[in-house]
Design a protein around this motif. Structure first.
Motif, PDB file in Angstrom:
ATOM      1  N   ASN A 153       6.790  43.673  20.417  1.00  0.00           N
ATOM      2  CA  ASN A 153       7.015  42.237  20.248  1.00  0.00           C
ATOM      3  C   ASN A 153       6.097  41.460  21.181  1.00  0.00           C
ATOM      4  O   ASN A 153       6.094  41.700  22.394  1.00  0.00           O
ATOM      5  N   VAL A 154       5.318  40.557  20.622  1.00  0.00           N
ATOM      6  CA  VAL A 154       4.429  39.719  21.429  1.00  0.00           C
ATOM      7  C   VAL A 154       5.225  38.500  21.878  1.00  0.00           C
ATOM      8  O   VAL A 154       5.640  37.676  21.064  1.00  0.00           O
ATOM      9  N   THR A 155       5.447  38.400  23.178  1.00  0.00           N
ATOM     10  CA  THR A 155       6.250  37.306  23.726  1.00  0.00           C
ATOM     11  C   THR A 155       5.319  36.356  24.485  1.00  0.00           C
ATOM     12  O   THR A 155       4.340  35.890  23.944  1.00  0.00           O
ATOM     13  N   SER A 156       5.588  36.107  25.759  1.00  0.00           N
ATOM     14  CA  SER A 156       4.730  35.224  26.552  1.00  0.00           C
ATOM     15  C   SER A 156       5.156  35.280  28.009  1.00  0.00           C
ATOM     16  O   SER A 156       6.351  35.421  28.305  1.00  0.00           O
ATOM     17  N   ILE A 157       4.196  35.166  28.915  1.00  0.00           N
ATOM     18  CA  ILE A 157       4.545  35.019  30.325  1.00  0.00           C
ATOM     19  C   ILE A 157       5.374  33.750  30.518  1.00  0.00           C
ATOM     20  O   ILE A 157       6.242  33.685  31.393  1.00  0.00           O
ATOM     21  N   ALA A 158       5.154  32.750  29.652  1.00  0.00           N
ATOM     22  CA  ALA A 158       5.963  31.528  29.716  1.00  0.00           C
ATOM     23  C   ALA A 158       7.436  31.806  29.457  1.00  0.00           C
ATOM     24  O   ALA A 158       8.298  31.004  29.824  1.00  0.00           O
ATOM     25  N   GLY A 159       7.756  32.939  28.821  1.00  0.00           N
ATOM     26  CA  GLY A 159       9.136  33.291  28.537  1.00  0.00           C
ATOM     27  C   GLY A 159       9.917  33.755  29.747  1.00  0.00           C
ATOM     28  O   GLY A 159      11.131  33.970  29.657  1.00  0.00           O
ATOM     29  N   TYR A 160       9.233  33.928  30.873  1.00  0.00           N
ATOM     30  CA  TYR A 160       9.908  34.352  32.097  1.00  0.00           C
ATOM     31  C   TYR A 160      10.343  33.175  32.963  1.00  0.00           C
ATOM     32  O   TYR A 160      10.956  33.373  34.009  1.00  0.00           O
ATOM     33  N   MET A 161      10.000  31.965  32.549  1.00  0.00           N
ATOM     34  CA  MET A 161      10.314  30.790  33.369  1.00  0.00           C
ATOM     35  C   MET A 161      10.388  29.549  32.479  1.00  0.00           C
ATOM     36  O   MET A 161       9.732  29.492  31.442  1.00  0.00           O
ATOM     37  N   GLY A 162      11.194  28.581  32.892  1.00  0.00           N
ATOM     38  CA  GLY A 162      11.275  27.329  32.137  1.00  0.00           C
ATOM     39  C   GLY A 162      10.160  26.395  32.566  1.00  0.00           C
ATOM     40  O   GLY A 162      10.239  25.777  33.625  1.00  0.00           O
ATOM     41  N   LEU A 163       9.126  26.290  31.757  1.00  0.00           N
ATOM     42  CA  LEU A 163       7.972  25.470  32.116  1.00  0.00           C
ATOM     43  C   LEU A 163       8.165  24.030  31.633  1.00  0.00           C
ATOM     44  O   LEU A 163       8.584  23.812  30.492  1.00  0.00           O
ATOM     45  N   ILE A 215       4.961  42.797  24.824  1.00  0.00           N
ATOM     46  CA  ILE A 215       3.744  42.408  25.546  1.00  0.00           C
ATOM     47  C   ILE A 215       3.812  40.896  25.730  1.00  0.00           C
ATOM     48  O   ILE A 215       3.930  40.153  24.769  1.00  0.00           O
ATOM     49  N   ALA A 216       3.726  40.462  26.987  1.00  0.00           N
ATOM     50  CA  ALA A 216       3.761  39.034  27.294  1.00  0.00           C
ATOM     51  C   ALA A 216       2.375  38.570  27.710  1.00  0.00           C
ATOM     52  O   ALA A 216       1.920  38.887  28.805  1.00  0.00           O
ATOM     53  N   PRO A 217       1.664  37.835  26.845  1.00  0.00           N
ATOM     54  CA  PRO A 217       0.349  37.313  27.227  1.00  0.00           C
ATOM     55  C   PRO A 217       0.469  36.029  28.047  1.00  0.00           C
ATOM     56  O   PRO A 217       1.440  35.281  27.927  1.00  0.00           O
ATOM     57  N   TYR A 226       5.408  44.609  29.284  1.00  0.00           N
ATOM     58  CA  TYR A 226       4.004  44.591  29.687  1.00  0.00           C
ATOM     59  C   TYR A 226       3.569  43.132  29.791  1.00  0.00           C
ATOM     60  O   TYR A 226       4.011  42.295  29.005  1.00  0.00           O
ATOM     61  N   LYS A 227       2.724  42.848  30.766  1.00  0.00           N
ATOM     62  CA  LYS A 227       2.171  41.503  30.914  1.00  0.00           C
ATOM     63  C   LYS A 227       0.658  41.588  30.904  1.00  0.00           C
ATOM     64  O   LYS A 227       0.074  42.475  31.539  1.00  0.00           O
ATOM     65  N   VAL A 228       0.026  40.672  30.185  1.00  0.00           N
ATOM     66  CA  VAL A 228      -1.434  40.614  30.132  1.00  0.00           C
ATOM     67  C   VAL A 228      -1.853  39.185  30.435  1.00  0.00           C
ATOM     68  O   VAL A 228      -1.591  38.268  29.667  1.00  0.00           O
TER      69      VAL A 228
END
Length: 267
Positions: A126-136, A170-172, A235-237
């Motif tokens: 599943n392609v998620t996002s680094i933004a999904g780890y925090m409320g931006l 994978i969180a881009p 995974y984070k990219v």
């Protein structure tokens, strides 16, 4: 025998980069798009699929299984962006983003699981996002939709483990793609209480995308995961600071982390 890979949202950006890369590595790749006829010549087959229309999901997966008799990997990449102050953003647009990024991704997962369970193997990325780890700020709904998918991935991974199916994220971070063009932008309303700060942050977001990493890095990571016997959960990219921001949130007091974010976004 080459593995059969399905990649949603493969007509452009990260999805297309992953599809081209894997096809060049000898995988049998099927990409999807809502309008595949609008795309030019590609090194992989592009078929019609709209994650908001369950009948098109079923049709696409049935087509692949009828032709290949198996489906080894799903890269759940289709998604959309959204920006805006929570107060100013139309609720219907918020629901639309969740229908695509969250429920749409789940519907595709649900549709491939019976085949993977029958063959006692499979991998879902599943392609998620680094933004999904925090409320931006001004990206709260996007962050929430991707964060929700991260958690559902964790749950699904445990549920399907006994069937030989592996699930990961994978969180881009920021990548040089056309995501900004397809993003829903809440208008900068003249009378909005957030007008100046929101406009400043829109400009900042666009500059981050323009100077983002090459999507080939996501393709390389997907290839690495496919060739890993026991993939990690997450995974984070992204660049160092984007990935380090997740570490900081884990170790810093909440208010200190919030202060760092507000300083970054000039709030």
């Amino acid at each position: 025998m080459s593995k059969v890979v399905l990649i949603t949202g493969a007509s452009s950006g990260i999805g297309k980069s992953i599809a081209v890369y894997l096809a060049n590595k000898g995988f049998t790749v099927y990409g999807t798009s809502r309008n595949p006829k609008k795309t030019g010549n590609l090194s992989f087959q592009l078929i019609a699929l709209d994650v908001l229309k369950p009948e098109t999901i079923k049709s696409a997966i049935d087509f692949i299984i009828d032709k290949e008799r198996r489906l080894d990997v799903l890269v759940n990449n289709a998604g959309m962006g959204i920006t805006g102050p929570i107060e100013d953003t139309p609720s219907d647009e918020m629901r639309s983003v969740f229908n695509t990024n969250f429920f749409g991704a789940i519907d595709v997962m649900k549709s491939v699981l019976p085949q993977m369970r029958a063959q006692k193997s499979g991998l879902i990325i599943n392609v998620t996002s680094i933004a999904g780890y925090m409320g931006l700020p001004f990206r709260g709904i996007y962050s929430a939709s991707k964060g929700a998918l991260e958690l559902v991935t964790e749950a699904t991974r445990m549920e399907v483990a006994e069937f030989g199916i592996k699930v990961t994220n994978i969180a881009p971070g920021d990548f040089a793609t056309n995501i900004a063009a397809g993003r829903f932008h809440t208008p900068v309303f003249e009378k909005s209480a957030y007008r100046e700060k929101y406009q400043e942050n829109l400009d900042l977001m666009d500059s981050h995308v323009d100077s983002g990493m090459d999507p080939i890095e996501m393709a390389k990571k997907a290839h690495q995961i496919i060739n890993t016997q026991n993939p990690k959960i997450h995974y984070k990219v992204g660049d160092f600071m984007q990935k380090f921001s997740i570490v900081l949130k884990r170790i810093l007091p909440d208010k200190l982390y919030e202060t760092l974010l507000m300083n970054h976004y000039k709030l």
